[in-house]
Design an enzyme around this catalytic site. Structure first.
Site, PDB file in Angstrom:
ATOM      1  CD  GLU A 235       5.187   0.771  -9.798  1.00 21.87           C
ATOM      2  OE1 GLU A 235       4.301   1.307  -9.088  1.00 21.87           O
ATOM      3  OE2 GLU A 235       5.223  -0.435 -10.022  1.00 21.87           O
ATOM      4  CE  LYS A 237       2.623   8.609  -2.518  1.00 22.70           C
ATOM      5  NZ  LYS A 237       1.286   9.149  -2.765  1.00 22.70           N
ATOM      6  NE  ARG A 242      -3.268   1.162  -3.941  1.00 23.24           N
ATOM      7  CZ  ARG A 242      -2.474   0.829  -2.930  1.00 23.24           C
ATOM      8  NH1 ARG A 242      -2.195   1.699  -1.981  1.00 23.24           N
ATOM      9  NH2 ARG A 242      -1.934  -0.376  -2.872  1.00 23.24           N
ATOM     10  NE  ARG A 257      -5.562   4.705   1.467  1.00 21.20           N
ATOM     11  CZ  ARG A 257      -4.358   5.229   1.655  1.00 21.20           C
ATOM     12  NH1 ARG A 257      -3.747   5.845   0.672  1.00 21.20           N
ATOM     13  NH2 ARG A 257      -3.765   5.153   2.816  1.00 21.20           N
ATOM     14  CD  GLU A 284      -3.414   6.910  -6.531  1.00 16.32           C
ATOM     15  OE1 GLU A 284      -3.397   5.838  -5.891  1.00 16.32           O
ATOM     16  OE2 GLU A 284      -3.421   8.021  -5.991  1.00 16.32           O
ATOM     17  CG  PHE A 323       0.373   0.409  -8.853  1.00 17.17           C
ATOM     18  CD1 PHE A 323       0.101  -0.339  -7.729  1.00 17.17           C
ATOM     19  CD2 PHE A 323      -0.113   1.701  -8.949  1.00 17.17           C
ATOM     20  CE1 PHE A 323      -0.651   0.200  -6.699  1.00 17.17           C
ATOM     21  CE2 PHE A 323      -0.878   2.252  -7.922  1.00 17.17           C
ATOM     22  CZ  PHE A 323      -1.149   1.494  -6.788  1.00 17.17           C
ATOM     23  NE  ARG A 400       1.169   3.468   6.789  1.00 18.45           N
ATOM     24  CZ  ARG A 400       0.583   4.097   5.760  1.00 18.45           C
ATOM     25  NH1 ARG A 400       1.296   4.453   4.720  1.00 18.45           N
ATOM     26  NH2 ARG A 400      -0.700   4.363   5.788  1.00 18.45           N
ATOM     27  CE  LYS A 406       3.578   7.386   2.519  1.00 20.43           C
ATOM     28  NZ  LYS A 406       2.188   7.368   2.893  1.00 20.43           N
TER      29      LYS A 406
HETATM   30  P1  AMP Z   1       0.077   8.049   0.812  1.00 23.95           P
HETATM   31  O1  AMP Z   1      -1.357   8.201   0.417  1.00 23.95           O
HETATM   32  O2  AMP Z   1       0.841   9.319   0.877  1.00 23.95           O
HETATM   33  O3  AMP Z   1       0.221   7.154   2.027  1.00 23.95           O
HETATM   34  O4  AMP Z   1       0.824   7.253  -0.348  1.00 23.95           O
HETATM   35  C1  AMP Z   1       0.479   5.962  -0.717  1.00 23.95           C
HETATM   36  C2  AMP Z   1      -0.505   6.051  -1.836  1.00 23.95           C
HETATM   37  O5  AMP Z   1       0.122   6.414  -3.025  1.00 23.95           O
HETATM   38  C3  AMP Z   1      -1.146   4.749  -2.195  1.00 23.95           C
HETATM   39  O6  AMP Z   1      -2.174   4.390  -1.338  1.00 23.95           O
HETATM   40  C4  AMP Z   1      -1.655   5.035  -3.586  1.00 23.95           C
HETATM   41  O7  AMP Z   1      -2.950   5.618  -3.497  1.00 23.95           O
HETATM   42  C5  AMP Z   1      -0.716   6.096  -4.102  1.00 23.95           C
HETATM   43  N1  AMP Z   1       0.087   5.695  -5.262  1.00 23.95           N
HETATM   44  C6  AMP Z   1       0.327   6.497  -6.310  1.00 23.95           C
HETATM   45  N2  AMP Z   1       1.109   5.906  -7.217  1.00 23.95           N
HETATM   46  C7  AMP Z   1       1.383   4.672  -6.754  1.00 23.95           C
HETATM   47  C8  AMP Z   1       2.161   3.580  -7.254  1.00 23.95           C
HETATM   48  N3  AMP Z   1       2.830   3.643  -8.408  1.00 23.95           N
HETATM   49  N4  AMP Z   1       2.225   2.459  -6.472  1.00 23.95           N
HETATM   50  C9  AMP Z   1       1.568   2.397  -5.290  1.00 23.95           C
HETATM   51  N5  AMP Z   1       0.817   3.402  -4.786  1.00 23.95           N
HETATM   52  C10 AMP Z   1       0.730   4.528  -5.506  1.00 23.95           C
END
Ligand code: AMP
Length: 542
Positions: A235, A237, A242, A257, A284, A323, A400, A406
């Site tokens: 998917e 990102k 969130r 969050r 998101e 999602f 995690r 990601k």
């Molecule tokens: P990070 O904030 O860099 O740790 O990346 C994880 C975050 O990506 C999640 O907490 C979501 O806020 C965001 N996110 C964006 N798109 C998605 C998606 N398709 N699935 C899950 N998380 C997503």
């Protein structure tokens, strides 16, 4: 706290898992629940529950300075002791023997003190609070306070064993403990429910948000294939906020969050209210116009505003990209595989006729080429990268793991030179594996960050050898070294920071590779750092 520390010593002394669990269970049973609750958290090497994203921000260097001050020993001695153990807690116990003799600290005191410290803004305040804390401990207790703060007790006790101990201590089913821990994201709260015989209360409940499932970072399509050789769902990102959405009847609430209520996105409510049933969604919220993402700083204009603001909602329209589906009409779906949750989500959102609430498009990727193409397309749509998900995985709140990966576009890479090094922990004990690095400012080098991941064990061993021979100043825990080794580092963004002389800090830096082909004079400059810093505001933070 003395009994807690003695328990840890006994747990460390046996390698038999069953015996460890027995020891912990006996201890938990023997202390009041309120105390056992904090102890369970500490036994997992945690300062705060998993569901919280709170941290203490106390680094090894601060602990080092405080121990040095209390012990009043020459730094050389501390260095020698540190080298013997490779652990700050063990080091502290040895040098503080003669200084800290009487313990006045209880488990509850420690919990409250850590809570207070996490709210202190100034590092100097936290440092003073930690010093006071250690001065009220004896040497053995100080050792474990430090181990808790550094996040690893190193007594061979994983969270899974603490769950077992809770089950044993209160005569409840292990799988119920595990489930409650997953749902609450708090081993302390789980213990309390177990003690009250109320584990079944840890249910998914509407309007009680649960911790979010998190993802592990990767950097390349090859890594994606390695993690998912049989393919995975991909998917985009999205770079937004969130949001967990709860709906019951016509009532809708959104949570962040940090599990706080989000009230900024008024236009979403009518589109969700009209959907059938009661449910919990995960997704998101993104600033979105004409099928493309707007930069994150646009969305930021809407954050923190509690009152509806009509023209702002028009100027920065948002879309909720959903999602995941965690609950639907009485069915808890956390244990169901993602593929099934998604199928039900598709049915649920079929009637969502608005641009403001959309199902996150997903597709299947198998090969490195598939992942690479999906990544590029996501960037072209203005998104920040790719999420890669195991279709068989349950939803694991607050975890995690490898089920979700990601892959973000690194902002850029910088060539930097190593200026100081620190000894690592655990498997990297005795190896100089943490590198502070700098860029060029005229004829000087100024630090911009610190990284400890990305090199192979063999490279780290060789570099350790090299740095030992090229040390300018030996601070025991840390060595200032001649600026000779050039690294290429990737990072997520650049922040202003008073920590480094440069005035900037790279966030989430990781080492891409050693640049043996480059000389220190050739590393990037502070001007380049400034340029990237400015550019991120044009494109939105990564
Ligand atoms: P990070 O904030 O860099 O740790 O990346 C994880 C975050 O990506 C999640 O907490 C979501 O806020 C965001 N996110 C964006 N798109 C998605 C998606 N398709 N699935 C899950 N998380 C997503």
């Amino acid at each position: 706290m003395r009994r807690f520390a003695e328990l840890c010593e006994r747990v460390a002394a046996t390698s038999a898992k069953n015996e460890k669990v027995d020891l912990v269970a006996a201890y938990l049973r023997s202390v009041p629940v309120e105390e056992a609750r904090h102890a369970a958290l500490f036994l997992c090497g945690r300062v705060f529950p998993r569901r919280e994203e709170r941290t203490l921000s106390i680094g090894g260097a601060t602990i080092w300075e405080i121990v040095l001050k209390i012990a009043g020993v020459p730094e050389k001695r501390l260095q020698a002791v540190y080298r013997t153990y490779g652990d700050l807690g063990d080091m502290a116990e040895e040098v503080l023997q003669a200084h800290l003799t009487e313990n006045r600290l209880s488990v509850r005191d420690l919990a409250h003190a850590l809570d207070r410290m996490s709210r202190m803004r100034a590092p100097s305040q936290r440092q003073a609070a930690l010093e006071e804390l250690l001065r009220s401990a004896d040497a053995l207790v100080a050792k474990y306070v430090i181990k808790i703060i550094t996040g690893d007790l190193r007594i061979g006790l994983k969270e899974g064993l603490v769950e077992e101990a809770i089950a044993r201590a209160y005569g409840v089913q292990l799988d119920q403990v595990r489930r409650a821990n997953m749902l609450t994201g708090d081993i302390g709260e789980t213990l309390q429910l177990a003690a009250q015989g109320a584990l079944e209360q840890a249910r998914l409940t509407l309007f009680r948000p649960i911790a979010f499932m998190l993802a592990n970072p990767i950097d390349s399509a090859e890594q994606a294939v390695r993690e998912f050789p049989n393919g995975a769902l991909v998917e985009d990102k999205y770079d937004g906020v969130r949001v967990q959405l709860h709906k019951c009847g016509r009532e809708v609430r959104l949570y962040s969050r940090t599990l706080d209520e989000v009230r900024e996105f008024h236009e979403l409510y009518p589109h969700v209210e009209s959907l059938p049933g009661d449910f919990i969604l995960d997704g998101e919220v993104v600033a979105w116009r004409d099928g493309k993402a707007l930069p994150f700083h646009e969305l930021q204009k809407r954050l923190g505003r509690k009152e509806p603001h009509l023209w702002l909602a028009l100027e920065v329209p948002v879309t909720y990209f959903v999602f995941d589906l965690l609950y639907l009409d009485g069915d808890e779906l956390l244990d169901r595989p993602l593929a099934e949750r998604r199928e039900r989500l598709e049915v649920l959102l079929r009637d969502a006729s608005s641009e403001h609430v959309q199902l996150t498009p997903a597709k299947w990727a198998n090969t490195a080429e598939d992942f690479e193409a999906a990544f590029r397309e996501a960037l072209e749509r203005g998104n920040e990268g790719l999420m890669i998900k195991d279709p068989q995985a349950p939803y694991l709140p607050g975890t995690r793991g490898r089920h979700w990966l990601k892959w973000k576009q690194p902002l850029a890479t910088l060539d930097v030179v190593v200026t100081a090094v620190e000894y690592g922990h655990g498997k990297r004990r005795g190896l100089l594996s943490d590198y502070t690095f700098a860029v060029r400012a005229g004829d000087r080098f100024v630090d911009v960050g610190k990284a400890y991941s990305g090199l192979t064990d063999d490279e780290i061993r060789q570099l350790t050898d090299f740095f030992l021979r090229h040390t300018i100043q030996d601070l025991g825990f840390r060595r200032r070294v001649e600026p000779k080794v050039v690294l290429e580092v990737a990072f997520n963004n650049i922040q202003r920071s008073s920590r480094h002389e440069s005035g900037y800090a790279l966030r989430f830096p990781r080492i891409v590779r050693l640049r043996l082909d480059k000389r220190p004079e050739e590393v990037d400059t502070i001007e380049r750092v400034e340029e990237i810093f400015r550019r991120q505001f044009e494109r939105g933070p990564q």
